[in-house]
Write a protein that holds these residues in place. Structure first.
Motif, PDB file in Angstrom:
ATOM      1  N   TYR A 143       8.230   5.527   3.072  1.00 34.66           N
ATOM      2  CA  TYR A 143       9.118   5.298   4.258  1.00 34.66           C
ATOM      3  C   TYR A 143       8.132   4.436   5.162  1.00 34.66           C
ATOM      4  O   TYR A 143       8.812   3.258   5.612  1.00 34.66           O
ATOM      5  N   GLN A 144       7.231   4.512   5.293  1.00 39.90           N
ATOM      6  CA  GLN A 144       6.294   3.529   6.331  1.00 39.90           C
ATOM      7  C   GLN A 144       6.413   2.390   5.696  1.00 39.90           C
ATOM      8  O   GLN A 144       6.280   1.099   6.385  1.00 39.90           O
ATOM      9  N   ALA A 145       6.055   2.093   4.392  1.00 48.25           N
ATOM     10  CA  ALA A 145       6.071   0.774   3.558  1.00 48.25           C
ATOM     11  C   ALA A 145       7.391   0.142   4.073  1.00 48.25           C
ATOM     12  O   ALA A 145       7.212  -0.937   4.116  1.00 48.25           O
ATOM     13  N   ARG A 146       8.538   0.677   3.900  1.00 49.85           N
ATOM     14  CA  ARG A 146       9.966   0.169   4.319  1.00 49.85           C
ATOM     15  C   ARG A 146       9.930  -0.432   5.758  1.00 49.85           C
ATOM     16  O   ARG A 146      10.477  -1.491   6.030  1.00 49.85           O
ATOM     17  N   ALA A 147       9.253   0.348   6.502  1.00 49.91           N
ATOM     18  CA  ALA A 147       9.329   0.384   8.140  1.00 49.91           C
ATOM     19  C   ALA A 147       8.619  -0.977   8.285  1.00 49.91           C
ATOM     20  O   ALA A 147       9.009  -1.987   9.083  1.00 49.91           O
ATOM     21  N   TRP A 148       7.524  -1.302   7.745  1.00 48.19           N
ATOM     22  CA  TRP A 148       6.435  -2.629   7.795  1.00 48.19           C
ATOM     23  C   TRP A 148       7.105  -3.627   7.037  1.00 48.19           C
ATOM     24  O   TRP A 148       7.036  -4.801   7.677  1.00 48.19           O
ATOM     25  N   THR A 169       0.938  -1.183  -0.142  1.00 51.47           N
ATOM     26  CA  THR A 169       0.070   0.079  -0.073  1.00 51.47           C
ATOM     27  C   THR A 169       0.967   1.027   0.093  1.00 51.47           C
ATOM     28  O   THR A 169       0.561   2.385  -0.708  1.00 51.47           O
ATOM     29  N   GLY A 170       1.992   1.255   0.684  1.00 48.03           N
ATOM     30  CA  GLY A 170       2.815   2.498   0.897  1.00 48.03           C
ATOM     31  C   GLY A 170       3.466   2.773  -0.376  1.00 48.03           C
ATOM     32  O   GLY A 170       3.673   3.918  -0.856  1.00 48.03           O
ATOM     33  N   VAL A 171       4.025   1.301  -0.841  1.00 48.14           N
ATOM     34  CA  VAL A 171       4.752   1.604  -2.331  1.00 48.14           C
ATOM     35  C   VAL A 171       3.953   2.289  -3.323  1.00 48.14           C
ATOM     36  O   VAL A 171       4.435   2.992  -4.049  1.00 48.14           O
ATOM     37  N   LEU A 172       2.811   1.368  -3.453  1.00 49.89           N
ATOM     38  CA  LEU A 172       2.099   1.928  -4.782  1.00 49.89           C
ATOM     39  C   LEU A 172       1.158   3.091  -4.440  1.00 49.89           C
ATOM     40  O   LEU A 172       0.351   3.538  -5.363  1.00 49.89           O
ATOM     41  N   ALA A 173       0.843   3.458  -3.096  1.00 54.00           N
ATOM     42  CA  ALA A 173       0.041   4.769  -2.938  1.00 54.00           C
ATOM     43  C   ALA A 173      -1.403   4.315  -3.138  1.00 54.00           C
ATOM     44  O   ALA A 173      -2.315   4.865  -3.363  1.00 54.00           O
ATOM     45  N   GLN A 174      -1.815   3.040  -2.915  1.00 55.93           N
ATOM     46  CA  GLN A 174      -3.194   2.309  -3.335  1.00 55.93           C
ATOM     47  C   GLN A 174      -3.235   0.940  -2.443  1.00 55.93           C
ATOM     48  O   GLN A 174      -2.272   0.135  -2.572  1.00 55.93           O
ATOM     49  N   ALA A 175      -4.253   1.047  -1.703  1.00 55.30           N
ATOM     50  CA  ALA A 175      -4.459  -0.552  -1.083  1.00 55.30           C
ATOM     51  C   ALA A 175      -4.821  -1.513  -1.929  1.00 55.30           C
ATOM     52  O   ALA A 175      -5.372  -1.127  -3.040  1.00 55.30           O
ATOM     53  N   PRO A 176      -4.551  -2.837  -1.895  1.00 54.83           N
ATOM     54  CA  PRO A 176      -4.922  -3.498  -2.731  1.00 54.83           C
ATOM     55  C   PRO A 176      -6.374  -4.097  -2.424  1.00 54.83           C
ATOM     56  O   PRO A 176      -6.989  -3.575  -1.737  1.00 54.83           O
ATOM     57  N   GLN A 177      -6.775  -4.991  -3.303  1.00 59.04           N
ATOM     58  CA  GLN A 177      -8.165  -5.600  -3.164  1.00 59.04           C
ATOM     59  C   GLN A 177      -8.480  -5.769  -1.774  1.00 59.04           C
ATOM     60  O   GLN A 177      -7.978  -6.748  -1.156  1.00 59.04           O
ATOM     61  N   PRO A 178      -9.889  -5.083  -1.261  1.00 58.20           N
ATOM     62  CA  PRO A 178      -9.781  -5.427   0.266  1.00 58.20           C
ATOM     63  C   PRO A 178     -10.477  -6.711   0.522  1.00 58.20           C
ATOM     64  O   PRO A 178     -11.232  -7.282  -0.331  1.00 58.20           O
ATOM     65  N   VAL A 179      -9.864  -7.330   1.696  1.00 55.22           N
ATOM     66  CA  VAL A 179     -10.387  -8.426   2.091  1.00 55.22           C
ATOM     67  C   VAL A 179     -11.999  -8.345   2.962  1.00 55.22           C
ATOM     68  O   VAL A 179     -12.913  -9.028   2.829  1.00 55.22           O
ATOM     69  N   LEU A 180     -11.788  -7.238   3.718  1.00 53.60           N
ATOM     70  CA  LEU A 180     -12.704  -6.650   4.506  1.00 53.60           C
ATOM     71  C   LEU A 180     -13.167  -5.390   4.370  1.00 53.60           C
ATOM     72  O   LEU A 180     -12.054  -4.425   4.014  1.00 53.60           O
ATOM     73  N   SER A 181     -14.146  -4.950   4.498  1.00 50.58           N
ATOM     74  CA  SER A 181     -14.515  -3.429   4.234  1.00 50.58           C
ATOM     75  C   SER A 181     -13.627  -2.540   4.951  1.00 50.58           C
ATOM     76  O   SER A 181     -13.521  -1.463   4.453  1.00 50.58           O
ATOM     77  N   ALA A 182     -13.385  -2.579   6.052  1.00 46.86           N
ATOM     78  CA  ALA A 182     -12.580  -1.542   7.050  1.00 46.86           C
ATOM     79  C   ALA A 182     -11.169  -1.647   6.673  1.00 46.86           C
ATOM     80  O   ALA A 182     -10.253  -0.687   7.052  1.00 46.86           O
ATOM     81  N   GLU A 183     -10.613  -2.538   5.886  1.00 45.25           N
ATOM     82  CA  GLU A 183      -9.035  -2.625   5.764  1.00 45.25           C
ATOM     83  C   GLU A 183      -8.459  -1.639   4.954  1.00 45.25           C
ATOM     84  O   GLU A 183      -7.380  -1.444   5.398  1.00 45.25           O
ATOM     85  N   PRO A 184      -9.084  -1.034   3.710  1.00 42.84           N
ATOM     86  CA  PRO A 184      -8.536   0.017   2.947  1.00 42.84           C
ATOM     87  C   PRO A 184      -8.346   1.243   4.044  1.00 42.84           C
ATOM     88  O   PRO A 184      -7.068   1.904   3.897  1.00 42.84           O
ATOM     89  N   GLU A 185      -9.163   1.716   4.941  1.00 42.68           N
ATOM     90  CA  GLU A 185      -8.951   2.750   5.853  1.00 42.68           C
ATOM     91  C   GLU A 185      -7.535   2.464   6.454  1.00 42.68           C
ATOM     92  O   GLU A 185      -6.692   3.396   6.735  1.00 42.68           O
ATOM     93  N   VAL A 186      -7.493   1.231   7.369  1.00 45.21           N
ATOM     94  CA  VAL A 186      -6.476   0.933   8.141  1.00 45.21           C
ATOM     95  C   VAL A 186      -5.296   0.699   7.343  1.00 45.21           C
ATOM     96  O   VAL A 186      -4.214   1.372   7.823  1.00 45.21           O
ATOM     97  N   LEU A 187      -5.093   0.156   5.950  1.00 43.78           N
ATOM     98  CA  LEU A 187      -4.028   0.201   5.463  1.00 43.78           C
ATOM     99  C   LEU A 187      -3.511   1.447   4.851  1.00 43.78           C
ATOM    100  O   LEU A 187      -2.096   1.999   4.812  1.00 43.78           O
ATOM    101  N   GLY A 188      -4.411   2.512   4.467  1.00 43.64           N
ATOM    102  CA  GLY A 188      -4.107   3.726   4.097  1.00 43.64           C
ATOM    103  C   GLY A 188      -3.265   4.705   5.520  1.00 43.64           C
ATOM    104  O   GLY A 188      -2.609   5.415   5.055  1.00 43.64           O
ATOM    105  N   ARG A 189      -3.758   4.265   6.464  1.00 41.16           N
ATOM    106  CA  ARG A 189      -3.641   5.172   7.544  1.00 41.16           C
ATOM    107  C   ARG A 189      -1.977   4.790   7.995  1.00 41.16           C
ATOM    108  O   ARG A 189      -1.507   5.785   8.264  1.00 41.16           O
ATOM    109  N   LEU A 190      -1.845   3.406   8.166  1.00 45.98           N
ATOM    110  CA  LEU A 190      -0.574   3.119   8.698  1.00 45.98           C
ATOM    111  C   LEU A 190       0.394   3.064   7.755  1.00 45.98           C
ATOM    112  O   LEU A 190       1.457   2.740   7.893  1.00 45.98           O
TER     113      LEU A 190
END
Length: 374
Positions: free
Chosen positions: A330-335, A304-325
């Protein structure tokens, strides 16, 4: 399966064995490629059926084996010497004598190689050894005597040790007449280059949600609305989807998502509950599933951090969590670094028999530390 029945290393718990599976979904292109070669009289003596684990490779191999043993060659002619029509499918009716013999493991034209039980220890070997391959010599000698077509099915070829691989290579270098080798492989790069070079490759691709739903239904699983989520989590692997369904993987993934949603302020009650479940007696498979899903979620965070876009969601709340974290590279590399460190910790913890609950809590605290560093 009774206690006296030898374990089958090529069977996925909760699903039929590939030899018992009649239909194959999502791999029409691979079947068409094989049929084209067969009908053109250019049938290669060895086929490497590769792709992710649980995607249907073994099912395709068994379909090909039944087809080859049940289908006369074009030059054999019909009952009165007429040319036989070119087959358009690999289907063999379940009541066909070959299909019945293959299902019973008694067809004289088929030789099946897989990991076997060590007679000294009574336990399943972790490799295919040379003796398993050398038993082929007697089988191939019989084929030379009666002139019939023979099929050798190896599942999975990646599990051959060096001696077994070298023994197989000698046979591939001088292939017996009217014999077809079918090698199932999760990781073709682990095979000897000389083995790969003597095989024609059939690469299978991940299943779509529609094909996944059909494959699960054939395995007796009504995925319903969960089919798309299982297809995404499993990477399009029906075998992995069966495991996720059997071990309640979607429920575990939702619990992980709730924990990530609370970061950087950790919901400790959820973390403790997760650790207690993972430490329960007989929870080894669920604990392995937990770490598998955690690694998958961390990969999705990094992506998500590398592409600036969340992958196809598994659960409806997932995109918001992925985008925030994981909003930046830089954050992508940390994860990604976090995933690598957690993987090493888990491997070490399991090697030294660390308390499972402590291992899970240590992992969750590492996640909190990473999220708090942004």
């Amino acid at each position: 399966m009774s206690d006296d029945t030898p374990p089958e290393p090529d069977r996925i718990e909760g699903a039929p064995h590939p030899r018992e599976t009649q239909r194959l979904f999502g791999h029409d292109a691979a079947e068409a490629t094989f049929l084209e070669a067969f009908n053109a009289g250019r049938l290669h003596h060895a086929w490497l059926i590769s792709g992710p684990r649980g995607i249907g490779k073994a099912t395709l191999a068994w379909r090909i084996a039944r087809f080859l043993l049940a289908t006369p060659e074009a030059e054999d002619g019909g009952l009165f010497g007429d040319a036989l029509p070119a087959p358009e499918t690999l289907d063999v009716p379940s009541d066909h004598p070959v299909a019945r013999r293959v299902l019973a493991g008694s067809d004289p034209g088929l030789f099946h190689i897989r990991r076997a039980v060590n007679e000294k220890t009574g336990r399943l070997r972790d490799q295919i050894v040379a003796d398993n391959v050398r038993e082929l010599n007697r089988f191939l000698g019989l084929s030379a005597a009666d002139g019939g077509r023979r099929v050798v099915l190896i599942d999975v070829a990646d599990e051959m040790n060096v001696q077994a691989a070298n023994a197989l290579l000698k046979m591939l270098e001088e292939p017996p007449a009217r014999t077809t080798f079918l090698l199932v492989s999760h990781q073709p790069d682990r095979l000897l280059p000389t083995i790969r070079s003597r095989c024609r490759d059939l690469r299978l691709m991940p299943l779509s949600p529609q094909d996944m739903q059909a494959a699960l239904a054939q395995a007796g699983i009504d995925a319903g609305e969960e089919a798309a989520a299982l297809a995404e989590l499993s990477g399009g692997s029906a075998g992995e989807a069966v495991r996720l369904h059997t071990l309640e993987g979607l429920k575990t993934y939702a619990e992980l998502l709730d924990i990530f949603a609370s970061l950087p302020r950790l919901d400790r009650s959820r973390a403790v509950k997760l650790s207690e479940i993972s430490a329960a007696r007989g929870a080894e498979e669920k604990r392995d599933m937990l770490f598998f899903l955690l690694d998958l979620f961390l990969m999705r965070l990094a992506r998500t951090g590398v592409l600036a876009q969340a992958p196809q969601p598994v659960l409806s709340a997932e995109p918001e969590v992925l985008g925030r974290l994981s909003a930046t590279p830089y954050q992508a590399r940390a994860w990604a670094d976090c995933a690598q460190e957690i993987s090493a910790r888990v491997q070490h913890g399991q090697a030294v028999n660390l308390d499972p609950a402590a291992l899970v809590l240590d992992t969750v605290f590492k996640l909190q530390k990473t999220a708090a560093s942004f």
